[in-house]
Design an enzyme around this catalytic site. Structure first.
Site, PDB file in Angstrom:
ATOM      1  N   HIS A  60      78.933  65.610  -5.828  1.00 17.27           N
ATOM      2  CA  HIS A  60      78.154  64.371  -5.888  1.00 17.27           C
ATOM      3  C   HIS A  60      77.513  64.164  -7.255  1.00 17.27           C
ATOM      4  CE1 HIS A  60      76.010  61.341  -3.240  1.00 17.27           C
ATOM      5  NE2 HIS A  60      75.496  61.132  -4.442  1.00 17.27           N
ATOM      6  N   ASP A 294      73.639  65.326  -6.959  1.00 19.37           N
ATOM      7  CA  ASP A 294      73.342  63.884  -7.041  1.00 19.37           C
ATOM      8  C   ASP A 294      72.866  63.548  -8.458  1.00 19.37           C
ATOM      9  OD1 ASP A 294      73.080  61.241  -6.436  1.00 19.37           O
ATOM     10  OD2 ASP A 294      71.329  61.453  -5.138  1.00 19.37           O
ATOM     11  N   HIS A 298      69.760  58.043 -15.951  1.00 18.35           N
ATOM     12  CA  HIS A 298      69.343  56.675 -16.280  1.00 18.35           C
ATOM     13  C   HIS A 298      68.778  56.660 -17.690  1.00 18.35           C
ATOM     14  CE1 HIS A 298      69.864  54.841 -12.345  1.00 18.35           C
ATOM     15  NE2 HIS A 298      69.334  55.922 -11.808  1.00 18.35           N
TER      16      HIS A 298
HETATM   17  O1  DOR Z   1      68.468  58.234  -6.461  1.00 20.08           O
HETATM   18  C1  DOR Z   1      69.629  57.862  -6.412  1.00 20.08           C
HETATM   19  N1  DOR Z   1      70.271  57.426  -7.514  1.00 20.08           N
HETATM   20  N2  DOR Z   1      70.282  57.893  -5.242  1.00 20.08           N
HETATM   21  C2  DOR Z   1      71.505  57.354  -5.123  1.00 20.08           C
HETATM   22  O2  DOR Z   1      72.065  57.450  -4.076  1.00 20.08           O
HETATM   23  C3  DOR Z   1      72.129  56.633  -6.226  1.00 20.08           C
HETATM   24  C4  DOR Z   1      71.665  57.180  -7.497  1.00 20.08           C
HETATM   25  C5  DOR Z   1      72.069  56.335  -8.685  1.00 20.08           C
HETATM   26  O3  DOR Z   1      73.205  55.872  -8.722  1.00 20.08           O
HETATM   27  O4  DOR Z   1      71.255  56.213  -9.599  1.00 20.08           O
END
Ligand code: DOR
Length: 423
Positions: A60, A294, A298
């Site tokens: 993930h 995960d 950003h």
């Molecule tokens: O916190 C998250 N960010 N959860 C997700 O499921 C998507 C992810 C993202 O794409 O930034």
């Protein structure tokens, strides 16, 4: 040829845990033995006092290409993975365009071919633009090489589409990976933390649909007790369901971090201490079989906003090993062998990745070398990832990745100082 000499090899698939030498020719492992002599044409790497594991597999990650290159690219993301010890990852489809058609998958595959230092396996979108309104062509997506179906980042709320996804999963013998979040509940909650039931109610729905359609279900980033109970009951019933947990869900809790900081804003949210302990219990009793990061990078600007407007996500691939080792193994919760199983053979089995997740002759030479004695202070300034967004800054983890080999080639190596070399 490369000879790794003198390391302690932990390979859960074969039950090996002991000192062995490893010989690699081209991209494959050819020998694992007590003492292998070095011929002239062999590059010998001494790994005394270090641990050798199969290259880690992450089911993930968000690598953002195509479309969100200011957050991450295949070039930066794959190198960040190599630094984290990961040699194979499954990338999520919430790109722009989404990974919803053969055309986009082919575009991504050519970027991977050109820019990646590790293996990247795409998950194809269940619906076009992951918008939940138009079904994608699952057969074509699987034919083009996706290893799973997912609308991750969002939940497929349409029940008929989820049923179709489960039918496709069984037909192609690949999992549906669900992001479990009830959007009817969360769309009203911009400023507040999403409740645990927004996750567990959808998990219960998806397990019921999976059972009805005889599908294959892998539940992403499990964070709460009721989800764990649902997975456990489904497993007992014989439904083909598995689950993963992310480091921030078993190493952090809302009592321990500043929940008003946008760096802690992630979806599913960081939960209570009670839920954190339930996730650890589920790891211990193998209800949860996989650690997945995960990794959600950003750009800084998208976190420097009001809480409600900031992006969800944690850039986690470079801190995952030391954070997880400390929280699960050094703390005495699980044995090293079970921990490595969760990073290698279990994810390989769930995503049906052949010849991966084990150190044995014939397997692809994906290997990670780790110094388990090393304390690691997490510092996002040292991240290769474009995403510096982590609530773990200053956290002292344990166990440092010092080298990563992908398909027989050294793709990450930490030298004496803080320098590293990427092949
Ligand atoms: O916190 C998250 N960010 N959860 C997700 O499921 C998507 C992810 C993202 O794409 O930034």
């Amino acid at each position: 040829m490369i000879l790794l000499k003198g390391g302690t090899v932990v390979n859960p698939k074969t039950g090996l845990h002991g000192k062995k030498d490893i010989l690699i020719d081209e991209n494959r492992i050819i020998k694992v033995d007590d003492l292998i002599e070095a011929d002239q044409d062999v590059q010998m790497i001494e790994v005394n006092d270090l641990y050798i594991f199969p290259g880690f597999i992450d089911l993930h990650v968000h690598l953002r290409e195509p479309g969100f290159e200011s957050k991450e690219t295949i070039y930066t993301g794959s190198r960040a993975c190599a630094k984290g010890g990961y040699t194979s990852v499954v990338c999520m489809p919430n790109t722009k365009p989404a990974l919803h058609s053969v055309e986009v998958i082919k575009q991504l595959q050519s970027i991977i071919e050109k820019d990646s230092v590790i293996s990247i396996f795409p998950a194809g979108a269940i619906t076009m633009d992951i918008a939940g309104e138009v079904l994608s062509n699952h057969d074509q997506l699987f034919e083009s090489g996706v290893v799973a179906l997912s609308d991750d980042g969002r939940t497929t709320m349409n029940i008929e589409y989820m049923k179709k996804a489960f039918t496709s999963s069984r037909k192609w013998n690949r999992p549906v990976m669900t992001h479990s979040e009830d959007h009817e509940v969360t769309k009203t909650l911009k400023e507040s933390i999403f409740p645990t039931t927004a996750e567990s109610d959808i998990v219960e729905r998806d397990i019921a649909l999976c059972r009805e359609m005889n599908g294959i279900l892998h539940i992403s980033h499990v964070s709460t007790q009721k989800t764990i109970e649902a997975i456990n009951n489904a497993k007992i019933e014989g439904v083909e369901v598995t689950g993963e947990a992310a480091p921030h869900h078993f190493a952090l809790s809302s009592e321990k971090v500043d929940m008003s900081s946008t760096l802690s804003k992630v979806n599913p949210p960081i939960r209570s201490e009670e839920d954190r302990l339930k996730v650890i219990e589920a790891i211990k009793n193998r209800t949860i079989e996989v650690i997945a990061t995960d990794h959600a990078p950003h750009e800084t600007a998208s976190k420097e906003r009001s809480y409600g407007d900031a992006s969800f996500g944690i850039s986690g691939i470079e801190s995952a090993f030391s954070v997880s080792y400390k929280a699960l193994v050094e703390s005495g919760e699980i044995e090293l062998d079970q921990f490595i199983e969760m990073l290698t053979v279990n994810p390989a089995r769930i995503a049906r990745l052949e010849n991966l997740g084990s150190i044995e002759p014939g397997y692809l030479a994906n290997i990670v070398v780790v110094d388990l004695k090393q304390d690691v202070v997490i510092d996002s300034d040292t991240f290769i990832s474009k995403g510096k967004n982590t609530p773990f800054n200053g956290y002292v983890g344990k166990g440092e990745v010092v080298g990563t080999i992908h398909h027989g080639k050294v793709v990450y190596s930490k030298t004496n100082g803080r320098n590293y070399v990427i092949g």
